[in-house]
Design a protein around this motif. Structure first.
Motif, PDB file in Angstrom:
ATOM      1  N   LYS A 105       0.829  -1.213   0.000  1.00 51.95           N
ATOM      2  CA  LYS A 105       0.000   0.000   0.000  1.00 51.95           C
ATOM      3  C   LYS A 105       0.856   1.253   0.000  1.00 51.95           C
ATOM      4  O   LYS A 105       0.543   2.231  -0.669  1.00 51.95           O
ATOM      5  N   ASN A 109       0.771   3.933  -2.998  1.00 53.21           N
ATOM      6  CA  ASN A 109       0.431   5.337  -2.742  1.00 53.21           C
ATOM      7  C   ASN A 109       1.468   6.286  -3.319  1.00 53.21           C
ATOM      8  O   ASN A 109       1.161   7.415  -3.661  1.00 53.21           O
ATOM      9  N   ARG A 110       2.717   5.819  -3.415  1.00 55.30           N
ATOM     10  CA  ARG A 110       3.769   6.661  -3.983  1.00 55.30           C
ATOM     11  C   ARG A 110       3.694   6.724  -5.500  1.00 55.30           C
ATOM     12  O   ARG A 110       4.000   7.741  -6.089  1.00 55.30           O
ATOM     13  N   SER A 112       0.965   5.695  -7.646  1.00 55.65           N
ATOM     14  CA  SER A 112      -0.310   5.902  -8.328  1.00 55.65           C
ATOM     15  C   SER A 112      -1.196   6.835  -7.515  1.00 55.65           C
ATOM     16  O   SER A 112      -1.145   6.844  -6.298  1.00 55.65           O
ATOM     17  N   PRO A 113      -2.014   7.607  -8.215  1.00 55.20           N
ATOM     18  CA  PRO A 113      -2.901   8.517  -7.485  1.00 55.20           C
ATOM     19  C   PRO A 113      -3.985   7.744  -6.740  1.00 55.20           C
ATOM     20  O   PRO A 113      -4.385   6.659  -7.158  1.00 55.20           O
ATOM     21  N   ASN A 114      -4.405   8.291  -5.646  1.00 51.58           N
ATOM     22  CA  ASN A 114      -5.473   7.678  -4.868  1.00 51.58           C
ATOM     23  C   ASN A 114      -6.817   8.058  -5.454  1.00 51.58           C
ATOM     24  O   ASN A 114      -6.999   9.150  -5.986  1.00 51.58           O
ATOM     25  N   LEU A 115      -7.756   7.168  -5.322  1.00 49.16           N
ATOM     26  CA  LEU A 115      -9.117   7.436  -5.735  1.00 49.16           C
ATOM     27  C   LEU A 115      -9.754   8.326  -4.676  1.00 49.16           C
ATOM     28  O   LEU A 115      -9.770   7.987  -3.492  1.00 49.16           O
ATOM     29  N   LYS A 116     -10.221   9.487  -5.088  1.00 49.33           N
ATOM     30  CA  LYS A 116     -10.812  10.425  -4.143  1.00 49.33           C
ATOM     31  C   LYS A 116     -12.293  10.103  -3.935  1.00 49.33           C
ATOM     32  O   LYS A 116     -12.795  10.111  -2.826  1.00 49.33           O
ATOM     33  N   LEU A 145     -10.212  11.537  -9.201  1.00 49.09           N
ATOM     34  CA  LEU A 145      -8.880  11.478  -8.602  1.00 49.09           C
ATOM     35  C   LEU A 145      -8.529  12.822  -7.979  1.00 49.09           C
ATOM     36  O   LEU A 145      -9.133  13.842  -8.308  1.00 49.09           O
TER      37      LEU A 145
END
Length: 170
Positions: A105, A109-110, A112-116, A145
């Motif tokens: 994880k 997180n570094r 790929s962008p997180n799903l907002k 995103l």
């Protein structure tokens, strides 16, 4: 927010080793994305939250930097009794599979962008330019995103089933 090193030491000193190990286990569950259920203790809610943040931060640091027992933990842990820092390492060693999941994880997180957020709806398509009577459901999913970018995907029922199966298999 992670407490200052003297505050952290004072909070940890209120716990015995078993209570601390249990709290570390709960924090690891939270870092894995599972439900965090804190046991009853003699700590206030603010102290539990502060200690939880410190344990999570230290866990992430240990896993990011691949620290072993003999390497120092983050600065806020310098005044904490050595037996508690040893317990933190021991809990991570005992829960290797969870540690691997947390490490993945951190890496994801570094890179790929997180799903907002996401929005979805289902439309009933009656026809198209090629077929006059299509009559099938069409699912639309809009992935939002950070930074305001979004990706809209439209899928038929069979495509949606395949997506759900691939997500469940991971």
């Amino acid at each position: 927010m992670v407490p200052h090193k003297t505050e952290l030491s004072a909070i940890v000193s209120k716990l015995d080793t078993e209570a601390f190990s249990t709290l570390v286990g709960v924090c690891i569950e939270g870092l894995c994305g599972r439900l965090e259920t804190y046991p009853d203790s003699n700590l206030s809610d603010e102290e539990i939250k502060a200690l939880s943040n410190a344990v999570k931060s230290a866990t992430e640091t240990i896993l990011k930097l691949n620290l072993n027992r003999h390497q120092p933990l983050p600065d806020e842990w310098t005044n904490v009794d050595l037996k508690f820092t040893e317990l933190l390492h021991q809990c991570l060693e005992e829960r290797r599979e969870d540690a691997k999941l947390i490490r993945k994880k951190i890496i994801l997180n570094r890179v790929s962008p997180n799903l907002k957020d996401y929005n979805w709806d289902v439309k009933w398509v009656l026809g198209s330019s090629n077929l006059s009577s299509l009559e099938q459901p069409l699912a639309s999913v809009n992935f939002i995103l950070p930074g305001g970018t979004s990706h809209l995907i439209e899928m038929t029922e069979s495509e949606l089933d395949k997506l759900i199966q691939s997500l469940e298999s991971k």
